[in-house]
Design a protein around this motif. Structure first.
Motif, PDB file in Angstrom:
ATOM      1  N   ALA A  58     -62.797 -22.387  61.965  1.00 56.32           N
ATOM      2  CA  ALA A  58     -62.148 -21.969  63.213  1.00 56.32           C
ATOM      3  C   ALA A  58     -63.148 -21.201  64.062  1.00 56.32           C
ATOM      4  O   ALA A  58     -64.094 -20.598  63.544  1.00 56.32           O
ATOM      5  N   VAL A  59     -62.918 -21.241  65.364  1.00 58.00           N
ATOM      6  CA  VAL A  59     -63.675 -20.409  66.285  1.00 58.00           C
ATOM      7  C   VAL A  59     -62.652 -19.625  67.106  1.00 58.00           C
ATOM      8  O   VAL A  59     -61.715 -20.193  67.661  1.00 58.00           O
ATOM      9  N   VAL A  60     -62.811 -18.298  67.088  1.00 53.45           N
ATOM     10  CA  VAL A  60     -61.890 -17.410  67.800  1.00 53.45           C
ATOM     11  C   VAL A  60     -62.678 -16.601  68.820  1.00 53.45           C
ATOM     12  O   VAL A  60     -63.886 -16.401  68.687  1.00 53.45           O
ATOM     13  N   MET A  61     -62.010 -16.132  69.849  1.00 57.70           N
ATOM     14  CA  MET A  61     -62.660 -15.354  70.896  1.00 57.70           C
ATOM     15  C   MET A  61     -62.818 -13.906  70.457  1.00 57.70           C
ATOM     16  O   MET A  61     -61.878 -13.299  69.970  1.00 57.70           O
ATOM     17  N   ARG A  62     -64.042 -13.402  70.599  1.00 58.30           N
ATOM     18  CA  ARG A  62     -64.343 -11.995  70.362  1.00 58.30           C
ATOM     19  C   ARG A  62     -65.139 -11.501  71.564  1.00 58.30           C
ATOM     20  O   ARG A  62     -65.650 -12.284  72.350  1.00 58.30           O
ATOM     21  N   ARG A  63     -65.267 -10.190  71.666  1.00 63.40           N
ATOM     22  CA  ARG A  63     -66.118  -9.583  72.689  1.00 63.40           C
ATOM     23  C   ARG A  63     -67.266  -8.882  71.969  1.00 63.40           C
ATOM     24  O   ARG A  63     -67.054  -8.154  71.006  1.00 63.40           O
ATOM     25  N   VAL A  64     -68.475  -9.111  72.447  1.00 66.97           N
ATOM     26  CA  VAL A  64     -69.671  -8.465  71.903  1.00 66.97           C
ATOM     27  C   VAL A  64     -70.444  -7.880  73.072  1.00 66.97           C
ATOM     28  O   VAL A  64     -70.751  -8.576  74.033  1.00 66.97           O
ATOM     29  N   TYR A  75     -66.511 -16.787  67.862  1.00 70.30           N
ATOM     30  CA  TYR A  75     -66.842 -16.281  66.530  1.00 70.30           C
ATOM     31  C   TYR A  75     -66.303 -17.247  65.484  1.00 70.30           C
ATOM     32  O   TYR A  75     -65.114 -17.554  65.469  1.00 70.30           O
ATOM     33  N   VAL A  76     -67.172 -17.739  64.630  1.00 70.17           N
ATOM     34  CA  VAL A  76     -66.796 -18.723  63.615  1.00 70.17           C
ATOM     35  C   VAL A  76     -66.197 -18.008  62.408  1.00 70.17           C
ATOM     36  O   VAL A  76     -66.777 -17.048  61.899  1.00 70.17           O
ATOM     37  N   GLU A  77     -65.065 -18.499  61.975  1.00 72.25           N
ATOM     38  CA  GLU A  77     -64.325 -17.911  60.855  1.00 72.25           C
ATOM     39  C   GLU A  77     -63.823 -19.001  59.918  1.00 72.25           C
ATOM     40  O   GLU A  77     -63.648 -20.147  60.324  1.00 72.25           O
ATOM     41  N   ALA A  78     -63.528 -18.619  58.711  1.00 71.52           N
ATOM     42  CA  ALA A  78     -62.739 -19.414  57.762  1.00 71.52           C
ATOM     43  C   ALA A  78     -63.278 -20.831  57.550  1.00 71.52           C
ATOM     44  O   ALA A  78     -62.533 -21.800  57.550  1.00 71.52           O
ATOM     45  N   VAL A  79     -64.584 -20.932  57.354  1.00 67.28           N
ATOM     46  CA  VAL A  79     -65.179 -22.239  57.066  1.00 67.28           C
ATOM     47  C   VAL A  79     -65.127 -22.464  55.560  1.00 67.28           C
ATOM     48  O   VAL A  79     -65.584 -21.620  54.782  1.00 67.28           O
ATOM     49  N   ALA A  80     -64.558 -23.586  55.162  1.00 63.78           N
ATOM     50  CA  ALA A  80     -64.444 -23.906  53.739  1.00 63.78           C
ATOM     51  C   ALA A  80     -64.352 -25.411  53.556  1.00 63.78           C
ATOM     52  O   ALA A  80     -63.858 -26.126  54.423  1.00 63.78           O
ATOM     53  N   VAL A  81     -64.828 -25.862  52.400  1.00 65.50           N
ATOM     54  CA  VAL A  81     -64.758 -27.264  52.017  1.00 65.50           C
ATOM     55  C   VAL A  81     -64.142 -27.333  50.618  1.00 65.50           C
ATOM     56  O   VAL A  81     -64.503 -26.529  49.751  1.00 65.50           O
ATOM     57  N   ARG A  82     -63.238 -28.262  50.426  1.00 72.37           N
ATOM     58  CA  ARG A  82     -62.592 -28.453  49.125  1.00 72.37           C
ATOM     59  C   ARG A  82     -63.663 -28.746  48.066  1.00 72.37           C
ATOM     60  O   ARG A  82     -64.629 -29.462  48.334  1.00 72.37           O
ATOM     61  N   ALA A  83     -63.490 -28.213  46.874  1.00 80.33           N
ATOM     62  CA  ALA A  83     -64.511 -28.277  45.825  1.00 80.33           C
ATOM     63  C   ALA A  83     -64.972 -29.697  45.507  1.00 80.33           C
ATOM     64  O   ALA A  83     -66.167 -29.935  45.313  1.00 80.33           O
ATOM     65  N   ASP A  84     -64.066 -30.657  45.483  1.00 79.75           N
ATOM     66  CA  ASP A  84     -64.444 -32.014  45.071  1.00 79.75           C
ATOM     67  C   ASP A  84     -65.222 -32.788  46.121  1.00 79.75           C
ATOM     68  O   ASP A  84     -65.758 -33.869  45.822  1.00 79.75           O
TER      69      ASP A  84
END
Length: 177
Positions: A58-64, A75-84
């Motif tokens: 996911a990409v969410v809006m943040r302020r920097v 801001y990139v969040e919650a990147v995951a790939v199934r184990a198999d």
């Protein structure tokens, strides 16, 4: 395999349950409710195969704040790939979809990568931030020395930040960066 981009608002309860289950499994139970909250409210990249949800990010809006200017940051969040299906290019496919969103809609892309995840991002041109990292907390600006070295940036509309400056991230519950 199909890749779908969708805002959180377009995902139904079953979609969200599948994403949360993938994240819980991928992070071995070390994915908190606060981590979950950080990945909501933006654009999700979901890859499905015959067995179901195979990868997510996911990409969410943040302020920097950098050099006195607040940058609209994807801001990139919650990147995951199934184990198999790990090490088959799905993490790169998800990241590429999120990068297209960042490049078209944000001043800057940012993420915090683990040592295991960093090679994915550096191979795609993300640059490790060499400078100081802070957060605008309820008590003012606080330095986050434990996060320094783990923040990666993708210059988008604003161009590359000056490493001599600092990054000040907006506050959020749980892990700030």
């Amino acid at each position: 395999m199909t890749l779908r981009l969708a805002h959180t608002a377009a995902l139904g309860p079953a979609d969200l349950r599948h994403v949360r289950a993938l994240l819980d499994g991928a992070f071995g139970g070390d994915f908190s409710d606060e981590d979950w909250e950080h990945g909501l409210g933006g654009v999700h990249a979901l890859v499905h195969d015959g067995a179901g949800l195979a990868a997510h990010g996911a990409v969410v809006m943040r302020r920097v704040r950098h050099r006195g200017r607040w940058l609209r940051t994807g801001y990139v969040e919650a990147v995951a790939v199934r184990a198999d299906v790990r090490r088959t290019g799905l993490g790169g496919r998800v990241t590429a979809a999120l990068e297209r969103v960042i490049d078209r809609a944000y001043d800057l892309g940012a993420l915090c990568a683990s040592d295991e995840g960093a090679p994915l991002y550096t191979a795609r041109g993300w640059q490790r931030w060499p400078g100081r990292v802070h957060a605008l907390s309820p008590d003012g600006i606080v330095r986050l020395p434990d996060e320094e070295g783990g923040v990666y940036l993708r210059p988008a509309l604003a161009g590359p930040p000056d490493p001599a400056g600092e990054l000040v991230f907006d506050w959020r519950d749980g892990d700030v960066v």
